[in-house]
Design a protein around this motif. Structure first.
Motif, PDB file in Angstrom:
ATOM      1  N   GLY A 138     -58.284  17.900  85.897  1.00  0.00           N
ATOM      2  CA  GLY A 138     -59.497  17.228  85.462  1.00  0.00           C
ATOM      3  C   GLY A 138     -59.558  16.932  83.988  1.00  0.00           C
ATOM      4  N   LYS A 167     -60.977  25.417  90.899  1.00  0.00           N
ATOM      5  CA  LYS A 167     -62.094  24.717  90.264  1.00  0.00           C
ATOM      6  C   LYS A 167     -61.765  24.391  88.808  1.00  0.00           C
ATOM      7  N   LEU A 168     -61.214  25.358  88.106  1.00  0.00           N
ATOM      8  CA  LEU A 168     -60.899  25.179  86.699  1.00  0.00           C
ATOM      9  C   LEU A 168     -59.867  24.061  86.510  1.00  0.00           C
ATOM     10  N   TRP A 169     -58.881  24.018  87.371  1.00  0.00           N
ATOM     11  CA  TRP A 169     -57.831  23.003  87.303  1.00  0.00           C
ATOM     12  C   TRP A 169     -58.403  21.604  87.580  1.00  0.00           C
ATOM     13  N   LYS A 173     -61.526  20.588  87.489  1.00  0.00           N
ATOM     14  CA  LYS A 173     -62.601  20.166  86.584  1.00  0.00           C
ATOM     15  C   LYS A 173     -62.132  19.963  85.146  1.00  0.00           C
ATOM     16  N   THR A 174     -61.137  20.762  84.700  1.00  0.00           N
ATOM     17  CA  THR A 174     -60.811  20.748  83.268  1.00  0.00           C
ATOM     18  C   THR A 174     -59.334  20.552  82.940  1.00  0.00           C
ATOM     19  N   GLN A 221     -63.539  25.673  77.632  1.00  0.00           N
ATOM     20  CA  GLN A 221     -63.616  24.960  78.891  1.00  0.00           C
ATOM     21  C   GLN A 221     -63.715  25.935  80.062  1.00  0.00           C
ATOM     22  N   LEU A 222     -62.943  26.993  79.995  1.00  0.00           N
ATOM     23  CA  LEU A 222     -62.980  28.014  81.060  1.00  0.00           C
ATOM     24  C   LEU A 222     -64.365  28.633  81.148  1.00  0.00           C
ATOM     25  N   ASP A 265     -67.282  27.465  80.122  1.00  0.00           N
ATOM     26  CA  ASP A 265     -68.314  26.540  80.530  1.00  0.00           C
ATOM     27  C   ASP A 265     -68.171  26.145  82.010  1.00  0.00           C
ATOM     28  N   CYS A 266     -66.937  26.153  82.504  1.00  0.00           N
ATOM     29  CA  CYS A 266     -66.704  25.782  83.902  1.00  0.00           C
ATOM     30  C   CYS A 266     -67.038  26.914  84.870  1.00  0.00           C
ATOM     31  N   LEU A 267     -66.684  28.137  84.503  1.00  0.00           N
ATOM     32  CA  LEU A 267     -66.789  29.245  85.463  1.00  0.00           C
ATOM     33  C   LEU A 267     -67.943  30.195  85.210  1.00  0.00           C
TER      34      LEU A 267
END
Length: 394
Positions: free
Chosen positions: A28, A341-343, A345-346, A387-388, A390-392
């Motif tokens: 992402g 999800k992390l992969w 999304k970011t 990023q991690l 804010d995403c998780l």
């Protein structure tokens, strides 16, 4: 054709497993690799010069056990670092990377059966560096996995192992500072483990490859505590590496140290099956063990990264920065789902904790965590951690 079954129960290795999980999906954003513990800090600037000065030695077979100069540099470092004096001719051996040593030393030292004629046991922290398990399987021992969880301060509690298992134990692996959690065994922990090993007559394989990356206080060493307590000189076998300490993972240089009987047996096996380090690279290793300036500079960079991670994750429930090493061990609801999800999304790539552990009684102590390697340059690492978070976690 018949193939051996001894490795048939091994799970897929962590990184091929991660590729199977993530690679069919488009990242992402800009890809940030935070999975592999491959140091990205600069290695010492003098490395190419040392190799160039000794290029003619590529034309020689290198000594299997390590050159006399390298072995002397290693024992000098052990004396400075831990106050332990070992005989360079009898108590240390150079390794082509410590993974080789952690594997082959078990082959050399684990007996086919216990003194009582029973199947030997190898105790292994869980999660763990995966070579421990494959070494145990190779020698036909029974691997017994001990949870290293928040409840045990992320180190295995060997005192809770039953006497019937301890009576069959021949080897106990322990990693301090630990991979993946960054926990450090203190003096009492080492002393208690060594006393247990003395009582039940097993050896401790101390994987101390992260010993020079820490926040404030240098971790004590297994050989140090064994020597202070007057333990059997054969009781502890210690493994160290230049990969993390000196940012030289491609050098493939480490060493094993222990009692003279243990090292003699490891040297004997390696004379038949070893892959010695080329002499010009041994010259680099010799200089690296003798120099502390580059190690202090490297450690300072990691200490800045600890502070950065602590600031980014301040207030996040369950966050605990590592005491040493360069991994974050972050709690999540589901480790594979979080990594996916992390992969997606970011583009940040992390490792599910379950991939570093084994299921025991339907429990996997790595499940519900992700391992995050803080090895990238600071700005890249900072971006990835934000990023991690804010995403998780938001």
């Amino acid at each position: 054709m018949t193939f051996p079954e001894r490795y048939s129960s091994l799970p897929e290795y962590a990184f091929p497993r991660l590729r199977s999980l993530l690679d069919a999906h488009t990242p992402g954003g800009e890809v940030t690799h935070m999975t592999i513990g491959e140091p990205q800090h600069p290695f010492p600037e003098w490395v190419p010069q040392v190799i160039a000065q000794h290029t003619e030695e590529f034309g020689k077979y290198p000594p299997n056990e390590g050159s006399p100069e390298l072995l002397a540099a290693i024992t000098d470092w052990l004396k400075r670092r831990y106050g332990v004096q070992l005989d360079p001719t009898k108590q240390v051996m150079a390794l082509n990377g410590t993974r080789e040593g952690l594997f082959n030393t078990l082959i050399a030292l684990c007996p086919e059966q216990t003194a009582r004629g029973e199947k030997p046991v190898v105790l292994i922290p869980n999660p763990f560096y995966q070579v421990y398990a494959v070494a145990a399987v190779t020698v036909g021992a029974e691997p017994v996995f001990l949870p290293a969880t928040a409840e045990t301060s992320f180190l295995p509690d060997y005192s809770q192992v039953s006497p019937d298992i301890l009576n069959r134990t021949e080897i106990a692996y322990i990693c301090s500072p630990s991979n993946p959690q960054g926990a450090v065994a203190d003096r009492d922990y080492w002393a208690n483990l060594i006393a247990l090993a003395e009582k039940y007559d097993f050896q401790i394989f101390a994987d101390e490859c992260y010993s020079e990356i820490y926040r404030d206080t240098p971790p004590v060493g297994a050989l140090e505590i064994a020597s202070e307590g007057g333990a059997d000189p054969e009781r502890v076998v210690s493994f160290h590496s230049l990969s993390k300490r000196s940012n030289l993972p491609g050098l493939r240089s480490g060493f094993v140290a222990g009692g003279p009987q243990s090292i003699q047996r490891v040297r004997q096996l390696r004379a038949y099956a070893g892959a010695p380090l080329p002499l010009p690279l041994q010259r680099v290793a010799e200089k690296a063990w003798a120099d502390e300036a580059h190690v202090a500079e490297n450690r300072a960079l990691y200490q800045e990264k600890y502070a950065m991670a602590d600031e980014i994750f301040a207030g996040i429930d369950g966050y605990k920065g590592p005491d040493a090493g360069f991994f974050l061990w972050l709690p999540v609801d589901d480790d594979e789902t979080a990594a996916m999800k992390l992969w997606i999304k970011t583009g940040v790539r992390v490792l599910p904790g379950a991939y570093l552990s084994r299921d025991v009684n339907n429990q996997n102590p790595g499940k519900g965590y992700i391992r995050v390697a803080m090895v990238a340059p600071k700005q890249e690492m900072q971006r990835g951690l934000i990023q991690l978070r804010d995403c998780l976690f938001k």
